[in-house]
Design a protein around this motif. Structure first.
Motif, PDB file in Angstrom:
ATOM      1  N   ALA A   9       0.839  -1.195   0.000  1.00 19.33           N
ATOM      2  CA  ALA A   9       0.000   0.000   0.000  1.00 19.33           C
ATOM      3  C   ALA A   9       0.877   1.250   0.000  1.00 19.33           C
ATOM      4  O   ALA A   9       1.900   1.306   0.703  1.00 19.33           O
ATOM      5  CB  ALA A   9      -0.916   0.002   1.214  1.00 19.33           C
ATOM      6  N   GLY A  10       0.479   2.219  -0.820  1.00 16.96           N
ATOM      7  CA  GLY A  10       1.264   3.435  -0.965  1.00 16.96           C
ATOM      8  C   GLY A  10       2.264   3.388  -2.094  1.00 16.96           C
ATOM      9  O   GLY A  10       2.844   4.420  -2.470  1.00 16.96           O
ATOM     10  N   ARG A  63      -4.801   9.811  -8.387  1.00 22.55           N
ATOM     11  CA  ARG A  63      -3.802   8.769  -8.091  1.00 22.55           C
ATOM     12  C   ARG A  63      -3.339   8.044  -9.355  1.00 22.55           C
ATOM     13  O   ARG A  63      -2.171   7.649  -9.443  1.00 22.55           O
ATOM     14  CB  ARG A  63      -4.390   7.736  -7.119  1.00 22.55           C
ATOM     15  N   SER A 112       0.100   5.768  -5.151  1.00 21.96           N
ATOM     16  CA  SER A 112      -0.638   5.732  -3.874  1.00 21.96           C
ATOM     17  C   SER A 112      -1.641   4.584  -3.859  1.00 21.96           C
ATOM     18  O   SER A 112      -2.809   4.771  -3.506  1.00 21.96           O
ATOM     19  CB  SER A 112      -1.347   7.070  -3.644  1.00 21.96           C
ATOM     20  N   LYS A 140      -3.874   1.393  -3.008  1.00 28.84           N
ATOM     21  CA  LYS A 140      -4.590   0.976  -1.807  1.00 28.84           C
ATOM     22  C   LYS A 140      -4.976  -0.502  -1.957  1.00 28.84           C
ATOM     23  O   LYS A 140      -5.120  -0.997  -3.082  1.00 28.84           O
ATOM     24  CB  LYS A 140      -5.862   1.810  -1.647  1.00 28.84           C
ATOM     25  N   GLU A 195      -7.756  -1.773  -1.778  1.00 37.31           N
ATOM     26  CA  GLU A 195      -8.990  -1.888  -2.568  1.00 37.31           C
ATOM     27  C   GLU A 195      -8.757  -1.743  -4.072  1.00 37.31           C
ATOM     28  O   GLU A 195      -9.688  -1.919  -4.862  1.00 37.31           O
ATOM     29  CB  GLU A 195     -10.032  -0.866  -2.098  1.00 37.31           C
ATOM     30  N   ASP A 196      -7.534  -1.429  -4.481  1.00 35.94           N
ATOM     31  CA  ASP A 196      -7.199  -1.408  -5.906  1.00 35.94           C
ATOM     32  C   ASP A 196      -6.858  -2.808  -6.418  1.00 35.94           C
ATOM     33  O   ASP A 196      -6.663  -2.992  -7.633  1.00 35.94           O
ATOM     34  CB  ASP A 196      -6.001  -0.484  -6.158  1.00 35.94           C
ATOM     35  N   SER A 212      -1.644  -4.677   2.462  1.00 34.40           N
ATOM     36  CA  SER A 212      -1.774  -3.617   3.484  1.00 34.40           C
ATOM     37  C   SER A 212      -0.615  -3.644   4.455  1.00 34.40           C
ATOM     38  O   SER A 212       0.178  -4.567   4.492  1.00 34.40           O
ATOM     39  CB  SER A 212      -3.092  -3.789   4.228  1.00 34.40           C
TER      40      SER A 212
END
Length: 119
Positions: A14-15, A66, A84, A86, A88-89, A119
């Motif tokens: 994530a990120g 993003r 960025s 997440k 959920e992507d 995550s």
């Protein structure tokens, strides 16, 4: 007829960032529009971003700011820069091409590339 080959998927934290590529067998300049869609497990396929032959872009609200879609006509390739990221992507991402033939808009799809965001 248009063949599409995606690449660039993978596992990222994530990120992080990833860049997807979609190589078309036909000049992207002659294709009416190209785009990226995604499908998460148990969910319907949804639009992520599109780019027209004139360069106009459209994004899903969930990725605005993003993700960036772009095209390189010299290489018949469309890109999706994803920043960025997440969890959920996480989904299979599909490249799409829309080509008008004799007044009918035809849809072509790539085989998909998996993007997993931890995550």
């Amino acid at each position: 007829q248009v063949q599409l080959v995606e690449s660039g998927g993978g596992l990222v934290q994530a990120g992080g960032s990833l860049r997807l590529s979609c190589a078309a067998s036909k000049s992207t300049f002659s294709i009416n529009a190209m785009g990226w869609y995604r499908q998460a497990p148990g969910k319907q396929r949804e639009l992520v971003a599109t780019i027209s032959s004139g360069g106009s872009t459209n994004y899903a609200d969930s990725v605005k700011g993003r993700f960036t879609i772009s095209r390189e006509d010299a290489k018949n390739t469309v890109y999706l820069q994803m920043n960025s990221l997440k969890p959920e992507d996480t989904a299979v991402y599909y490249c799409n091409a829309k080509l008008r033939v004799l007044g009918t808009m035809l849809n072509y799809w790539g085989q998909g590339t998996q993007v997993t965001v931890s995550s």
